[in-house]
Design a protein around this motif. Structure first.
Motif, PDB file in Angstrom:
ATOM      1  N   THR A 254       1.529  -1.181   0.059  1.00 30.50           N
ATOM      2  CA  THR A 254       0.089  -0.356  -0.106  1.00 30.50           C
ATOM      3  C   THR A 254       0.924   1.225   0.031  1.00 30.50           C
TER       4      THR A 254
ATOM      5  N   ALA B  50       0.944   8.376  -6.667  1.00 32.40           N
ATOM      6  CA  ALA B  50      -0.348   9.148  -7.690  1.00 32.40           C
ATOM      7  C   ALA B  50       0.103   7.871  -9.006  1.00 32.40           C
TER       8      ALA B  50
ATOM      9  N   GLU C 263       0.286   4.200  -8.034  1.00 31.95           N
ATOM     10  CA  GLU C 263      -1.341   4.059  -7.545  1.00 31.95           C
ATOM     11  C   GLU C 263      -2.474   3.985  -9.046  1.00 31.95           C
TER      12      GLU C 263
ATOM     13  N   VAL D  60      -4.080   6.488  -9.979  1.00 37.03           N
ATOM     14  CA  VAL D  60      -4.750   7.345  -9.899  1.00 37.03           C
ATOM     15  C   VAL D  60      -3.936   9.192 -10.876  1.00 37.03           C
ATOM     16  N   ASP D  61      -5.151   9.906 -10.556  1.00 38.86           N
ATOM     17  CA  ASP D  61      -4.730  11.693 -10.601  1.00 38.86           C
ATOM     18  C   ASP D  61      -4.622  11.726 -10.202  1.00 38.86           C
ATOM     19  N   PRO D  62      -3.871  12.707  -9.386  1.00 42.88           N
ATOM     20  CA  PRO D  62      -3.444  14.090  -8.406  1.00 42.88           C
ATOM     21  C   PRO D  62      -4.279  14.949  -8.108  1.00 42.88           C
TER      22      PRO D  62
ATOM     23  N   VAL E  39      -7.163  15.333  -9.765  1.00 40.96           N
ATOM     24  CA  VAL E  39      -9.000  14.362  -9.210  1.00 40.96           C
ATOM     25  C   VAL E  39      -9.006  14.204  -7.920  1.00 40.96           C
ATOM     26  N   ASP E  40      -7.882  12.790  -7.943  1.00 37.89           N
ATOM     27  CA  ASP E  40      -7.876  12.271  -6.291  1.00 37.89           C
ATOM     28  C   ASP E  40      -7.031  12.884  -5.694  1.00 37.89           C
ATOM     29  N   LEU E  41      -7.189  13.435  -4.412  1.00 36.76           N
ATOM     30  CA  LEU E  41      -6.963  14.087  -3.087  1.00 36.76           C
ATOM     31  C   LEU E  41      -6.069  13.132  -2.149  1.00 36.76           C
ATOM     32  N   ARG E  42      -5.582  11.631  -2.322  1.00 36.13           N
ATOM     33  CA  ARG E  42      -5.394  11.283  -1.807  1.00 36.13           C
ATOM     34  C   ARG E  42      -3.967  11.102  -1.271  1.00 36.13           C
ATOM     35  N   PRO E  43      -3.433  10.939  -2.559  1.00 30.85           N
ATOM     36  CA  PRO E  43      -2.083  11.552  -2.047  1.00 30.85           C
ATOM     37  C   PRO E  43      -1.393  12.304  -1.446  1.00 30.85           C
TER      38      PRO E  43
END
Length: 221
Positions: free
Chosen positions: A94, A157, A160, A162-164, A166-170
Motif C-alpha cells: 500500500t 499517484a 496507484e 490515479v490522477d492527483p 482529481v484524486d486527493l489521496r496522494p
C-alpha cells in the motif's frame, strides 16, 4: 642524440578522483556543521568553513552555492535516498507501507555512519534542531520539504494509477506523512541513551503507529 619524449603523465583513476571530491565535500559539511553548532549559523562565515578544511573560498563554492546549501546537505542526501528507496518499493505494498518502509530503510542506511561524521544520525538530528532555530535555514528547508512533498505525490499517484489533480489521496497522505516525520524528528533528544539508527526507526514507528488512530479513531474512552 635526440631527447627522449617525456613519459605520459599517469591517468588518474576516475573512481579515485570522485572519492577525493567526496572526501572534500564531506569535510566541508562536517566543518560547517561543527562551526554552526558552536557559534551559530548566522555568525559562521564561508571563509571560516573553508579555512577549517584548509581549502580556498573558491573551492567551497565549487561544492555549495551558499551557507544554506552546506547546512542542509546532510538532510538533502537523506531525503534523496528516501525518494530512491520509495521508487524501488514493491507495487503490492500500500502507499503507506511503501512510505514507511522507505523511511526506515533510509535511516538504516546510516548504520555504518553512526556518530562518525556529517552523515551520522546524531549529526542529522542535531541539524534539524538547528534549522528550527534559524529563520533563514528554516525557510530554505521548508522550500525543499514542499518540493519533496510534490515529488511524493507524483510517485504515489503513479504507483496507484490515479490522477492527483482529481484524486486527493496522494496529496493528503504525503502531507500527513511529512508532518508525522517532522514531529518524530523534533522529539529526538541528544541525551537519550541510544542515538543510533534503530532508536530513530523505533521513534518513527511509534509516531506512525498513531497516525490512523489520531485521524480516524475516538480519543475518549
Amino acid at each position: 642524440m635526440a631527447a627522449q619524449p617525456a613519459p605520459p603523465a599517469p591517468v588518474q583513476e576516475p573512481g579515485l578522483r570522485a572519492r577525493k571530491k567526496q572526501r572534500t565535500r564531506d569535510a566541508l559539511i562536517e566543518a560547517a556543521h561543527r562551526l554552526f553548532l558552536v557559534q551559530g549559523f548566522a555568525r559562521t562565515t564561508v571563509d571560516e568553513i573553508a579555512d577549517a578544511v584548509d581549502v580556498s573560498q573558491r573551492t567551497f563554492f565549487r561544492y555549495f552555492a551558499n551557507k544554506d546549501e552546506v547546512a542542509l546537505a546532510v538532510l538533502a542526501e537523506a531525503e534523496d535516498r528516501f525518494i530512491q528507496l520509495l521508487r524501488a518499493r514493491p507495487a503490492e505494498e500500500t502507499p503507506f507501507q511503501a512510505l514507511r518502509a522507505a523511511i526506515v530503510g533510509a535511516w538504516r542506511d546510516r548504520a555504518d555512519l553512526r556518530n562518525t561524521g556529517p552523515c551520522s544520525v546524531t549529526a542529522a538530528l542535531e541539524l534539524i534542531r538547528m534549522i528550527e532555530d534559524s529563520p533563514t535555514l528554516l525557510a530554505s528547508h521548508l522550500r525543499r520539504v514542499t518540493e519533496q512533498e510534490r515529488v511524493l505525490v507524483g510517485i504515489i499517484a503513479e504507483r496507484e494509477g490515479v490522477d492527483p489533480a482529481v484524486d486527493l489521496r496522494p496529496a493528503v497522505l504525503a502531507a500527513a506523512f511529512g508532518g508525522v516525520l517532522r514531529a518524530a524528528h523534533l522529539s529526538w533528544s541528544p541525551d537519550q541513551e541510544d542515538n543510533g539508527p534503530e532508536s530513530m526507526v523505533a521513534l518513527i514507528d511509534r509516531y506512525l503507529d498513531q497516525l490512523v488512530p489520531a485521524l480516524a479513531g475516538h480519543w475518549r474512552s
